[in-house]
Design an enzyme around this catalytic site. Structure first.
Site, PDB file in Angstrom:
ATOM      1  N   SER A   7       4.742   9.881  35.747  1.00 23.92           N
ATOM      2  CA  SER A   7       3.837   8.519  36.166  1.00 23.92           C
ATOM      3  C   SER A   7       5.145   7.838  36.328  1.00 23.92           C
ATOM      4  O   SER A   7       6.523   8.074  36.985  1.00 23.92           O
ATOM      5  CB  SER A   7       4.020   8.254  34.485  1.00 23.92           C
ATOM      6  OG  SER A   7       3.207   6.532  35.273  1.00 23.92           O
TER       7      SER A   7
ATOM      8  N   TYR B 175       5.297   6.204  26.280  1.00 22.98           N
ATOM      9  CA  TYR B 175       4.514   6.545  26.623  1.00 22.98           C
ATOM     10  C   TYR B 175       5.472   6.950  28.398  1.00 22.98           C
ATOM     11  O   TYR B 175       5.722   7.983  28.932  1.00 22.98           O
ATOM     12  CB  TYR B 175       3.591   5.346  27.193  1.00 22.98           C
ATOM     13  CG  TYR B 175       2.571   6.450  28.985  1.00 22.98           C
ATOM     14  CD1 TYR B 175       1.973   8.139  28.081  1.00 22.98           C
ATOM     15  CD2 TYR B 175       2.569   6.077  29.917  1.00 22.98           C
ATOM     16  CE1 TYR B 175       0.424   8.035  29.600  1.00 22.98           C
ATOM     17  CE2 TYR B 175       2.214   6.414  30.881  1.00 22.98           C
ATOM     18  CZ  TYR B 175       1.773   7.975  31.009  1.00 22.98           C
ATOM     19  OH  TYR B 175       0.646   7.900  32.460  1.00 22.98           O
TER      20      TYR B 175
HETATM   21  N1  LIG Z   1      -4.908   6.963  34.873  1.00 25.69           N
HETATM   22  C1  LIG Z   1      -3.108   6.599  35.068  1.00 25.69           C
HETATM   23  O1  LIG Z   1      -3.016   5.137  35.820  1.00 25.69           O
HETATM   24  C2  LIG Z   1      -1.917   7.243  35.231  1.00 25.69           C
HETATM   25  C3  LIG Z   1      -0.917   7.101  35.355  1.00 25.69           C
HETATM   26  C4  LIG Z   1       0.060   7.923  35.555  1.00 25.69           C
HETATM   27  C5  LIG Z   1       0.100   8.694  35.434  1.00 25.69           C
HETATM   28  N2  LIG Z   1      -1.249   9.161  34.598  1.00 25.69           N
HETATM   29  C6  LIG Z   1      -1.034  10.514  33.673  1.00 25.69           C
HETATM   30  O2  LIG Z   1      -1.748  11.840  34.223  1.00 25.69           O
HETATM   31  C7  LIG Z   1      -2.829  12.966  33.908  1.00 25.69           C
HETATM   32  C8  LIG Z   1      -4.286  12.238  33.845  1.00 25.69           C
HETATM   33  O3  LIG Z   1      -4.521  10.833  33.402  1.00 25.69           O
HETATM   34  P1  LIG Z   1      -5.552  11.167  33.246  1.00 25.69           P
HETATM   35  O4  LIG Z   1      -5.526   9.268  33.614  1.00 25.69           O
HETATM   36  O5  LIG Z   1      -6.818  11.433  34.263  1.00 25.69           O
HETATM   37  O6  LIG Z   1      -6.117  10.390  32.051  1.00 25.69           O
HETATM   38  P2  LIG Z   1      -7.527  10.788  31.064  1.00 25.69           P
HETATM   39  O7  LIG Z   1      -8.822  10.442  32.409  1.00 25.69           O
HETATM   40  O8  LIG Z   1      -7.610   9.386  29.708  1.00 25.69           O
HETATM   41  O9  LIG Z   1      -7.909  12.442  31.363  1.00 25.69           O
HETATM   42  C9  LIG Z   1      -7.212  13.267  30.580  1.00 25.69           C
HETATM   43  C10 LIG Z   1      -6.990  14.706  30.717  1.00 25.69           C
HETATM   44  O10 LIG Z   1      -6.170  14.827  29.334  1.00 25.69           O
HETATM   45  C11 LIG Z   1      -6.901  15.653  28.354  1.00 25.69           C
HETATM   46  N3  LIG Z   1      -6.437  15.873  27.927  1.00 25.69           N
HETATM   47  C12 LIG Z   1      -5.701  14.588  26.540  1.00 25.69           C
HETATM   48  N4  LIG Z   1      -5.756  15.653  25.354  1.00 25.69           N
HETATM   49  C13 LIG Z   1      -5.418  16.625  25.808  1.00 25.69           C
HETATM   50  C14 LIG Z   1      -4.719  18.172  24.802  1.00 25.69           C
HETATM   51  N5  LIG Z   1      -4.016  18.083  23.737  1.00 25.69           N
HETATM   52  N6  LIG Z   1      -5.244  19.436  24.726  1.00 25.69           N
HETATM   53  C15 LIG Z   1      -5.495  19.697  26.584  1.00 25.69           C
HETATM   54  N7  LIG Z   1      -6.084  18.480  27.163  1.00 25.69           N
HETATM   55  C16 LIG Z   1      -6.364  18.032  27.130  1.00 25.69           C
HETATM   56  C17 LIG Z   1      -8.242  14.922  27.939  1.00 25.69           C
HETATM   57  O11 LIG Z   1      -9.147  16.448  28.240  1.00 25.69           O
HETATM   58  P3  LIG Z   1      -9.773  16.138  26.969  1.00 25.69           P
HETATM   59  O12 LIG Z   1      -9.998  15.505  26.026  1.00 25.69           O
HETATM   60  O13 LIG Z   1     -11.447  17.329  26.844  1.00 25.69           O
HETATM   61  O14 LIG Z   1      -9.032  17.580  26.093  1.00 25.69           O
HETATM   62  C18 LIG Z   1      -8.228  14.560  29.664  1.00 25.69           C
HETATM   63  O15 LIG Z   1      -9.229  15.301  30.785  1.00 25.69           O
HETATM   64  C19 LIG Z   1      -2.497  12.009  32.096  1.00 25.69           C
HETATM   65  O16 LIG Z   1      -0.558  13.013  32.056  1.00 25.69           O
HETATM   66  C20 LIG Z   1      -1.491  10.851  32.268  1.00 25.69           C
HETATM   67  O17 LIG Z   1      -0.650  10.326  31.504  1.00 25.69           O
HETATM   68  C21 LIG Z   1      -2.058   8.488  34.531  1.00 25.69           C
END
Ligand SMILES: NC(=O)c1ccc[n+]([C@@H]2O[C@H](COP(=O)([O-])OP(=O)(O)OC[C@H]3O[C@@H](n4cnc5c(N)ncnc54)[C@H](OP(=O)(O)O)[C@@H]3O)[C@@H](O)[C@H]2O)c1
Length: 251
Positions: free
Chosen positions: A137, A150
């Protein structure tokens, strides 16, 4: 057909990556905890003529992760690209730190990546071929007020990648670090502060797929965040702190 396995494929960026990669000819292996969502996504992709398989697993469970990868590889062949995307966010109220939430966030975001990498690395080293992608990130570059754990977890992932990309290159394993800014997913849906240069998960997925194809080592997406980070690096600390305080105030 190359095989990409994606953790956190049940929503947001992971789901968008699955859709993007099948459109580029990959078979995708989907991992997350919510089986119903993985099953629905895999069924939809298969009905459109793509190759997709899924296994429900928690990235915090190393045995489950190894079993999941083994099952996906039996169905779709060796893993060519592993995308460690699963992650969670934790906001800390300054007047009331939630230690359990902080530890959980750290474990999913850091230990989860280690278990994900561990599940494929022996095989990639043996085949002298493979590509590890970690989703860090832009928060990795700065301790954001309220989001310190985070930020620290994403910095840890980024530093891990920095070591791995050099030590694994001679063994034939490439490593890419993706540093997204704000992406419109469930993770950011409750943010009540301005999110500059917010992008869709589809845009991030397309840029990530380009980076995989080109073997890029690190990408910051969108590019405007590179500029923000550079300006922040040049700003006096008091100015940077004023901006940062908004993140706590507006939560
Ligand atoms: N959205 C942003 O602005 C942003 C910015 C920078 C980086 N990121 C990073 O991008 C990645 C994806 O984020 P997102 O925005 O797509 O979030 P999201 O929509 O909340 O999705 C998170 C995903 O992670 C899975 N997950 C969470 N805990 C888990 C576990 N213990 N085991 C297996 N799967 C797990 C969830 O699936 P289940 O709940 O079904 O397990 C879900 O598929 C993350 O690493 C986040 O930190 C996001």
């Amino acid at each position: 057909m190359p095989h990409a396995i994606i953790t956190g494929a049940s929503a947001g960026i992971g789901e968008a990556l699955a859709r993007e990669l099948v459109s580029r000819g990959y078979a995708v292996g989907l991992i997350a905890r919510r089986a119903d969502r993985l099953a629905a996504l895999a069924a939809e992709l298969r009905s459109a003529g793509h190759a997709a398989a899924w296994v429900a697993a928690d990235v915090l469970d190393p045995d489950a992760m190894r079993d999941a990868v083994r099952a996906l590889e039996q169905e779709q062949g060796p893993c060519d690209v592993m995308i460690a995307n699963a992650g969670v966010i934790a906001f800390q109220q300054p007047h009331d730190y939630d230690v359990d939430g902080a530890v959980f966030c750290w474990r999913v975001n850091v230990e989860g990546v280690l278990h994900t990498v561990d599940a494929v690395l022996d095989d990639m080293r043996r085949r002298r071929q493979g590509h590890l992608v970690v989703i860090s990130s832009t928060a990795a570059f700065k301790g954001l007020p309220g989001w310190g754990v985070y930020s620290a977890s994403k910095a840890a992932v980024r530093v891990l990648w920095e070591s791995m990309r050099v030590e694994l290159a001679p063994l034939g394993v490439r490593c890419t670090c993706v540093d997204p800014g704000y992406v419109a997913t469930d993770m950011t849906a409750n943010n009540r502060f301005p999110m500059p240069f917010l992008i869709t998960p589809e845009r991030l997925a397309a840029r990530t797929a380009d980076a995989i194809a080109r073997g890029e080592t690190e990408i910051i997406v969108p590019f405007a965040h590179r500029v923000i980070l550079a300006l922040d690096g040049l700003s006096p600390r008091w100015l940077s702190d004023i901006v940062g305080r908004q993140l706590v105030k507006e939560r």
